[in-house]
Design a protein around this motif. Sequence first.
Motif, PDB file in Angstrom:
ATOM      1  N   ASP A   9       0.858  -1.183   0.000  1.00 61.46           N
ATOM      2  CA  ASP A   9       0.000   0.000   0.000  1.00 61.46           C
ATOM      3  C   ASP A   9       0.898   1.238   0.000  1.00 61.46           C
ATOM      4  O   ASP A   9       1.581   1.520   0.982  1.00 61.46           O
ATOM      5  CB  ASP A   9      -0.898  -0.019   1.235  1.00 61.46           C
ATOM      6  CG  ASP A   9      -1.896   1.121   1.264  1.00 61.46           C
ATOM      7  OD1 ASP A   9      -1.788   2.052   0.429  1.00 61.46           O
ATOM      8  OD2 ASP A   9      -2.787   1.094   2.128  1.00 61.46           O
ATOM      9  N   ARG A  10       0.910   1.953  -1.112  1.00 63.20           N
ATOM     10  CA  ARG A  10       1.761   3.142  -1.237  1.00 63.20           C
ATOM     11  C   ARG A  10       1.312   4.259  -0.295  1.00 63.20           C
ATOM     12  O   ARG A  10       2.130   5.050   0.161  1.00 63.20           O
ATOM     13  CB  ARG A  10       1.769   3.637  -2.688  1.00 63.20           C
ATOM     14  CG  ARG A  10       2.493   2.689  -3.622  1.00 63.20           C
ATOM     15  CD  ARG A  10       2.661   3.253  -5.021  1.00 63.20           C
ATOM     16  NE  ARG A  10       1.534   3.178  -5.917  1.00 63.20           N
ATOM     17  CZ  ARG A  10       1.144   2.078  -6.568  1.00 63.20           C
ATOM     18  NH1 ARG A  10       1.769   0.945  -6.396  1.00 63.20           N
ATOM     19  NH2 ARG A  10       0.126   2.111  -7.391  1.00 63.20           N
ATOM     20  N   ARG A  11       0.044   4.307   0.016  1.00 58.60           N
ATOM     21  CA  ARG A  11      -0.460   5.368   0.898  1.00 58.60           C
ATOM     22  C   ARG A  11       0.070   5.195   2.319  1.00 58.60           C
ATOM     23  O   ARG A  11       0.497   6.146   2.957  1.00 58.60           O
ATOM     24  CB  ARG A  11      -1.985   5.350   0.891  1.00 58.60           C
ATOM     25  CG  ARG A  11      -2.591   6.418   1.752  1.00 58.60           C
ATOM     26  CD  ARG A  11      -4.088   6.473   1.593  1.00 58.60           C
ATOM     27  NE  ARG A  11      -4.649   7.387   2.557  1.00 58.60           N
ATOM     28  CZ  ARG A  11      -5.799   7.200   3.154  1.00 58.60           C
ATOM     29  NH1 ARG A  11      -6.540   6.155   2.860  1.00 58.60           N
ATOM     30  NH2 ARG A  11      -6.245   8.062   4.020  1.00 58.60           N
ATOM     31  N   TYR A  12       0.033   3.969   2.825  1.00 64.37           N
ATOM     32  CA  TYR A  12       0.494   3.700   4.191  1.00 64.37           C
ATOM     33  C   TYR A  12       1.934   3.198   4.237  1.00 64.37           C
ATOM     34  O   TYR A  12       2.478   2.982   5.321  1.00 64.37           O
ATOM     35  CB  TYR A  12      -0.436   2.694   4.884  1.00 64.37           C
ATOM     36  CG  TYR A  12      -1.763   3.304   5.238  1.00 64.37           C
ATOM     37  CD1 TYR A  12      -1.927   4.029   6.410  1.00 64.37           C
ATOM     38  CD2 TYR A  12      -2.850   3.183   4.379  1.00 64.37           C
ATOM     39  CE1 TYR A  12      -3.143   4.609   6.728  1.00 64.37           C
ATOM     40  CE2 TYR A  12      -4.071   3.750   4.690  1.00 64.37           C
ATOM     41  CZ  TYR A  12      -4.211   4.464   5.862  1.00 64.37           C
ATOM     42  OH  TYR A  12      -5.417   5.041   6.170  1.00 64.37           O
ATOM     43  N   GLU A  13       2.524   2.998   3.073  1.00 65.13           N
ATOM     44  CA  GLU A  13       3.918   2.575   2.935  1.00 65.13           C
ATOM     45  C   GLU A  13       4.215   1.284   3.692  1.00 65.13           C
ATOM     46  O   GLU A  13       5.198   1.190   4.428  1.00 65.13           O
ATOM     47  CB  GLU A  13       4.870   3.689   3.369  1.00 65.13           C
ATOM     48  CG  GLU A  13       4.737   4.926   2.516  1.00 65.13           C
ATOM     49  CD  GLU A  13       5.697   6.042   2.908  1.00 65.13           C
ATOM     50  OE1 GLU A  13       6.278   5.988   4.007  1.00 65.13           O
ATOM     51  OE2 GLU A  13       5.859   6.953   2.096  1.00 65.13           O
TER      52      GLU A  13
END
Length: 88
Positions: free
Chosen positions: A21-25
Amino acid sequence: MNGGDWTKVLPSLAVGMVVYDRRYEMPGTIADFDGPMVCLTRPTGLAWRSHCVSVRPATAYERRQLRAIAKLHAQRQRGTASSDRHLR
């Protein structure tokens, strides 16, 4: 990717798939879908939702990272359980 492109991304995802998940890394496992939202979980019990366009298939490194977290969490849970028995 614009808002309408999620319909192209969603078919490439599946329940049980490990994604990043790129948003939450961080990596997680797909537990469910809710429209364009992907429901993700981690071995620690953390659960969250992200838009499907912000996730991608996890790399081999990210899959190993998730397995290591699961192993550490299981070890800590066993340690906590044995500690609880000593307190009685």
